[in-house]
Write a protein that holds these residues in place. Structure first.
Motif, PDB file in Angstrom:
ATOM      1  N   ALA A  97       0.674  -1.582   0.054  1.00 15.48           N
ATOM      2  CA  ALA A  97       0.030   0.052   0.422  1.00 15.48           C
ATOM      3  C   ALA A  97       0.578   0.974   0.130  1.00 15.48           C
ATOM      4  O   ALA A  97       2.143   0.973   0.625  1.00 15.48           O
ATOM      5  N   VAL A  98       0.076   2.294  -0.886  1.00  9.44           N
ATOM      6  CA  VAL A  98       0.821   3.260  -0.245  1.00  9.44           C
ATOM      7  C   VAL A  98      -0.288   4.437  -0.457  1.00  9.44           C
ATOM      8  O   VAL A  98      -1.179   4.496  -0.181  1.00  9.44           O
ATOM      9  N   SER A  99       0.664   6.003   0.081  1.00 11.40           N
ATOM     10  CA  SER A  99      -0.316   6.598   0.174  1.00 11.40           C
ATOM     11  C   SER A  99      -1.438   7.058  -0.844  1.00 11.40           C
ATOM     12  O   SER A  99      -0.660   7.431  -1.875  1.00 11.40           O
ATOM     13  N   LYS A 100      -2.713   7.584  -0.099  1.00  9.85           N
ATOM     14  CA  LYS A 100      -3.635   7.425  -0.886  1.00  9.85           C
ATOM     15  C   LYS A 100      -3.514   8.598  -2.280  1.00  9.85           C
ATOM     16  O   LYS A 100      -3.779   8.557  -2.856  1.00  9.85           O
ATOM     17  N   ASN A 101      -2.616   9.556  -2.079  1.00 10.03           N
ATOM     18  CA  ASN A 101      -2.658  10.579  -3.029  1.00 10.03           C
ATOM     19  C   ASN A 101      -1.225   9.983  -4.168  1.00 10.03           C
ATOM     20  O   ASN A 101      -0.927  11.150  -4.679  1.00 10.03           O
ATOM     21  N   THR A 102      -0.759   9.671  -3.667  1.00  5.53           N
ATOM     22  CA  THR A 102       0.454   8.600  -4.691  1.00  5.53           C
ATOM     23  C   THR A 102       0.618   8.351  -5.886  1.00  5.53           C
ATOM     24  O   THR A 102      -0.734   7.765  -5.950  1.00  5.53           O
ATOM     25  N   ALA A 103       0.463   8.715  -7.350  1.00  2.00           N
ATOM     26  CA  ALA A 103       0.452   8.560  -8.415  1.00  2.00           C
ATOM     27  C   ALA A 103       1.352   7.292  -8.191  1.00  2.00           C
ATOM     28  O   ALA A 103       2.582   7.183  -8.273  1.00  2.00           O
ATOM     29  N   TYR A 104       0.459   6.679  -8.727  1.00  4.04           N
ATOM     30  CA  TYR A 104       0.374   4.807  -8.915  1.00  4.04           C
ATOM     31  C   TYR A 104       0.305   3.962 -10.024  1.00  4.04           C
ATOM     32  O   TYR A 104      -0.985   3.989 -10.182  1.00  4.04           O
ATOM     33  N   GLY A 169      -4.299   7.031   5.366  1.00  2.70           N
ATOM     34  CA  GLY A 169      -4.849   7.393   4.632  1.00  2.70           C
ATOM     35  C   GLY A 169      -3.243   6.881   3.484  1.00  2.70           C
ATOM     36  O   GLY A 169      -2.984   7.326   2.832  1.00  2.70           O
ATOM     37  N   LEU A 170      -4.032   5.229   3.279  1.00  2.00           N
ATOM     38  CA  LEU A 170      -3.450   4.540   2.324  1.00  2.00           C
ATOM     39  C   LEU A 170      -4.282   4.007   1.509  1.00  2.00           C
ATOM     40  O   LEU A 170      -5.229   3.730   1.877  1.00  2.00           O
ATOM     41  N   LYS A 171      -3.532   3.656   0.593  1.00  2.00           N
ATOM     42  CA  LYS A 171      -4.401   3.160  -1.019  1.00  2.00           C
ATOM     43  C   LYS A 171      -3.436   1.473  -0.870  1.00  2.00           C
ATOM     44  O   LYS A 171      -2.429   1.485  -0.920  1.00  2.00           O
ATOM     45  N   GLU A 172      -4.268   0.592  -0.975  1.00  3.72           N
ATOM     46  CA  GLU A 172      -3.663  -0.960  -1.646  1.00  3.72           C
ATOM     47  C   GLU A 172      -3.287  -0.848  -3.407  1.00  3.72           C
ATOM     48  O   GLU A 172      -4.533  -0.977  -3.656  1.00  3.72           O
ATOM     49  N   VAL A 173      -2.130  -1.579  -2.707  1.00  2.00           N
ATOM     50  CA  VAL A 173      -1.647  -1.203  -4.767  1.00  2.00           C
ATOM     51  C   VAL A 173      -1.916  -2.564  -5.337  1.00  2.00           C
ATOM     52  O   VAL A 173      -1.530  -2.673  -6.836  1.00  2.00           O
TER      53      VAL A 173
END
Ligand code: ATP
Ligand code: MG
Length: 285
Positions: A97-104, A169-173
């Motif tokens: 997971a990365v910070s939800k604002n990260t462009a992944y 504030g994270l999103k699973e990628v």
């Protein structure tokens, strides 16, 4: 007579279900009141209550003969123990997971980045399989705060609903692996212990099978029975008993719970009435 030693988690997400499974196998465990070892009064088994991280290691070292752990903890411990059975509870996944604002965009995002995790071994293997080089920062808990305090660019941690990630504030990628509770055993158990394990395994399988299936009873007019039997994916041919009402029968069968919801409308359309679905406690072939 020797006893089989089983290690289970002392307190945590595996504890309650592990004990419940043992009890459902008809094995009586006195309420220990915080004891670290408990002995069954009606089955040759001893229970050791341990931290989940230590269970695979202790099984490998024959401190315990068998144990219940998450597949994730088993893989991370990287010990020479056998998986004996998948137990179907504590289902979760290990994810990046990365910070939800990260462009992944894709996994190459992690190239030369810092990833915080309690699962360095699993993560390292996963990254190698994807040809990604990253710096793995081991932390033993509260991994999900690592990005917000500037400790890492991402994390690799257990996810179930995703709500913990979201609230941090994270999103699973990326999903690294699926996990569930498993029964592990020390390879090369002595014959006597192996025999106890087989007895236990027989009971566990009966309990697990019963959880997946339901007993179904329904009434139907006799001329509809053929069609209803065709709809029912029963384990064997169903039992059919005549009702007192002329021209009607009662049909009994076993059905997988997940299939039941798919066919309920079809059953009703075919003329089934008074459908009862009941839990099964044990299922033995
Ligand atoms: P210990 O104090 O024994 O080291 P722990 O804090 O490391 O415990 P728990 O959080 O109790 O571990 O989780 C134990 C196992 O349960 C995990 O390794 C995983 O397999 C599973 N698990 C963890 N979180 C969840 C969840 N949210 N839903 C389902 N299963 C989970
Ligand atoms: Mg742990």
């Amino acid at each position: 007579m020797s006893k089989l030693k089983i290690a289970i988690q002392k307190s945590g997400r595996l504890s309650e279900k592990s004990l419940e499974l043992i009890k459902e196998c008809g094995i009586k465990i006195p309420n220990g009141g915080g004891k670290l070892i408990s002995e069954s009064t009606n089955f040759p088994i001893e229970i050791l209550f341990l931290r989940d991280d230590d269970i695979a290691k202790y099984v490998e070292q024959n401190v315990a003969d068998i144990g219940i752990v998450g597949e994730n903890a088993y893989l991370e411990a990287n010990q020479n123990v056998d998986i004996v059975e998948y137990l179907g509870f504590a289902s979760c996944r290990l994810s990046l997971a990365v910070s939800k604002n990260t462009a992944y965009t894709d996994i190459s995002f992690f190239q030369n980045k810092k990833i915080a995790t309690s699962y360095p071994i699993i993560l390292q293997k996963y990254l190698e399989s994807k040809n990604v080089q990253a710096n793995i920062e081991f932390i033993s808990g509260s991994v999900e705060i690592a990005p917000s305090i500037g400790l890492a660019d991402g994390i690799c941690d257990i996810v179930s609903s995703g709500s913990t990630l979201m609230s941090n504030g994270l999103k699973e990628v990326e999903k690294v692996m699926d996990s569930q509770a498993i029964l592990i055993a020390s390879p090369g158990l002595a014959d006597e212990k192996q025999a106890i394990l087989q007895k236990l395994l027989f009971r566990i399988k009966a309990v697990l099978r019963a959880k997946e299936n339901k007993y179904i009873l329904l009434n139907a007019p006799n001329e509809k029975l053929d069609e209803i039997v065709r709809i029912l994916p029963g384990m064997k041919s169903p039992t059919i008993l005549p009702l007192v009402d002329e021209g009607w029968s009662s049909l009994h069968s076993v059905i997988q719970e997940d299939k039941f919801w798919d066919i309920i409308d079809e059953l009703k359309k075919a003329g089934a009435e008074s459908i009862l679905v009941a839990p099964i406690e044990k299922m033995i072939f």
